[in-house]
Design a protein around this motif. Structure first.
Motif, mmCIF file in Angstrom:
data_model
loop_
_atom_site.group_PDB
_atom_site.id
_atom_site.type_symbol
_atom_site.label_atom_id
_atom_site.label_comp_id
_atom_site.label_asym_id
_atom_site.label_seq_id
_atom_site.Cartn_x
_atom_site.Cartn_y
_atom_site.Cartn_z
ATOM 1 N N ASP A 96 0.817 -1.223 0.000
ATOM 2 C CA ASP A 96 0.000 0.000 0.000
ATOM 3 C C ASP A 96 0.845 1.266 0.000
ATOM 4 N N MET A 97 2.178 1.118 -0.097
ATOM 5 C CA MET A 97 3.110 2.247 -0.151
ATOM 6 C C MET A 97 2.978 3.180 1.045
ATOM 7 N N GLY A 98 2.329 2.705 2.104
ATOM 8 C CA GLY A 98 2.172 3.527 3.293
ATOM 9 C C GLY A 98 0.983 4.460 3.257
ATOM 10 N N PHE A 99 0.143 4.383 2.223
ATOM 11 C CA PHE A 99 -1.042 5.233 2.120
ATOM 12 C C PHE A 99 -2.227 4.550 2.800
ATOM 13 N N ASP A 100 -2.868 5.245 3.735
ATOM 14 C CA ASP A 100 -3.991 4.662 4.468
ATOM 15 C C ASP A 100 -5.162 4.318 3.561
ATOM 16 N N ASN A 101 -5.409 5.149 2.536
ATOM 17 C CA ASN A 101 -6.547 4.869 1.658
ATOM 18 C C ASN A 101 -6.323 3.596 0.852
ATOM 19 N N LEU A 102 -5.071 3.378 0.402
ATOM 20 C CA LEU A 102 -4.765 2.145 -0.326
ATOM 21 C C LEU A 102 -4.881 0.931 0.593
ATOM 22 N N LYS A 103 -4.421 1.074 1.819
ATOM 23 C CA LYS A 103 -4.533 -0.026 2.778
ATOM 24 C C LYS A 103 -5.994 -0.389 2.998
ATOM 25 N N LYS A 104 -6.838 0.599 3.135
ATOM 26 C CA LYS A 104 -8.257 0.352 3.362
ATOM 27 C C LYS A 104 -8.883 -0.399 2.191
ATOM 28 N N VAL A 105 -8.559 0.029 0.964
ATOM 29 C CA VAL A 105 -9.114 -0.632 -0.217
ATOM 30 C C VAL A 105 -8.632 -2.078 -0.304
ATOM 31 N N LYS A 106 -7.330 -2.287 -0.096
ATOM 32 C CA LYS A 106 -6.770 -3.631 -0.246
ATOM 33 C C LYS A 106 -7.258 -4.572 0.862
#
Length: 336
Positions: free
Chosen positions: A299-309
């Protein structure tokens, strides 16, 4: 690109011609980690120059940035060779770098780290080993069962199914095409430019600078992907609405059973497009390439990407680590 010579070791430029060499050593491993392919490294190498050398019969991949060396992967080869190579690689980085730059090896897969660290503590974030090194847990790769991404079973995936069904209902004339560079290049670049502009409008202010740094790398990666698509053995899918590309995704097989999604972009204004193309790509990977697992990277450290994944309920998370050397002398480097 010039070679880089450190003492009696010559580092050769990391280029397209490096692919068969790196592939030979990668074939000695059987990892599901997205970083352990030639294409993944070649496409994303934008913030420095890549070099490699065969050390202790291991493929050693270095990044030179502002005159300082680091490693983007641990030495690749048989474990007994890779351990010896790691120590030599740290010595090369120490010899090259100034005293303010800590030598490091990034994206160390948890399986490979276990070869270096006998007393690895499960869940530990930072710990010492071998007295001379520090290990820090960095990112994780998100792995899914391909069939679950296709079926989206149960109440936990009801929102995904609803988004896909709405997309199909509203855009019944959509069509999917396997990516053909000569046909789809301009549409992909146009969508990328729109995606960047849309993303900037809704990005939290405190994330803007990091996003701008990352998007430069992503633009370079996508252009390289289009230029070298066939040579890199990539797999791509585009979705068109009224003959305009509204989404594209590109991946590759990591090994016999696992594929990765290297990049995916969809038009934010087309509701459900991202969920639809992700599921359709999973179908292609499973049915045409016999893939059982799909890795969508970190997620490259991005919270929004972590949430989606996390919303797709990964079957497994692969931890990736950074290894640092504690001490650092300096020495000159010769460029040729």
């Amino acid at each position: 690109m010039s070679i880089l010579k450190i003492g009696d070791v010559v580092l050769a430029p990391f280029a397209l011609s490096t692919k068969p060499v790196m592939d030979y050593y990668l074939a000695q491993l059987d990892l599901d980690t997205s970083d352990y392919t030639f294409a993944a490294n070649y496409l994303w190498l934008s913030n420095g120059s890549g070099f490699y050398a065969i050390i202790e019969d291991s493929f050693c991949f270095f990044l030179l940035s502002h005159g300082q060396l680091s490693m983007l992967l641990p030495p690749i080869g048989q474990p007994e060779n890779a351990i010896a190579a790691m120590h030599r690689c740290f010595a090369l980085m120490e010899e090259n770098n100034d005293t303010h730059t800590v030598p490091r090896i990034e994206y160390v897969d948890e399986f490979l780290l276990a070869n270096f660290v006998n007393d690895l503590e499960a869940g530990a974030l930072v710990f010492d080993f071998l007295e001379d090194y520090i290990v820090e847990r960095a990112l994780v790769d998100y792995i899914y069962h391909a069939q679950e991404l296709i079926d989206l079973p149960g109440a936990g995936f009801s929102n995904k199914r609803n988004e896909i069904n709405r997309f199909k209902r509203v855009h019944s004339s959509h069509r999917l095409e396997m990516l053909v560079v000569d046909k789809h290049r301009q549409g992909i670049l146009s969508l990328l430019n729109k995606w960047i502009a849309d993303r900037m409008r809704c990005l939290p202010q405190d994330e803007s600078e990091r996003f701008l740094d990352g998007i430069y790398s992503e633009r370079v990666a996508i252009k390289r992907m289009l230029n070298d698509y066939t040579f890199l053995n990539l797999i791509g899918l585009v979705i068109l609405i009224d003959d305009e590309i509204k989404g594209f995704t590109v991946g590759e097989k990591i090994n016999q059973h696992t594929a990765s999604v290297i990049v995916e972009k969809t038009d934010f204004e087309v509701f459900g497009c991202a969920q639809f193309i992700f599921r359709e790509f999973a179908k292609i990977l499973a049915n045409e390439y016999q893939v059982e697992n799909i890795n969508v990277g970190d997620d490259m450290g991005f919270d929004n990407l972590k949430k989606v994944k996390m919303s797709y309920k990964p079957s497994r998370l692969i931890a990736k680590y950074t290894i640092y050397k504690k001490s650092l002398p300096s020495a000159p480097t010769t460029y040729q």
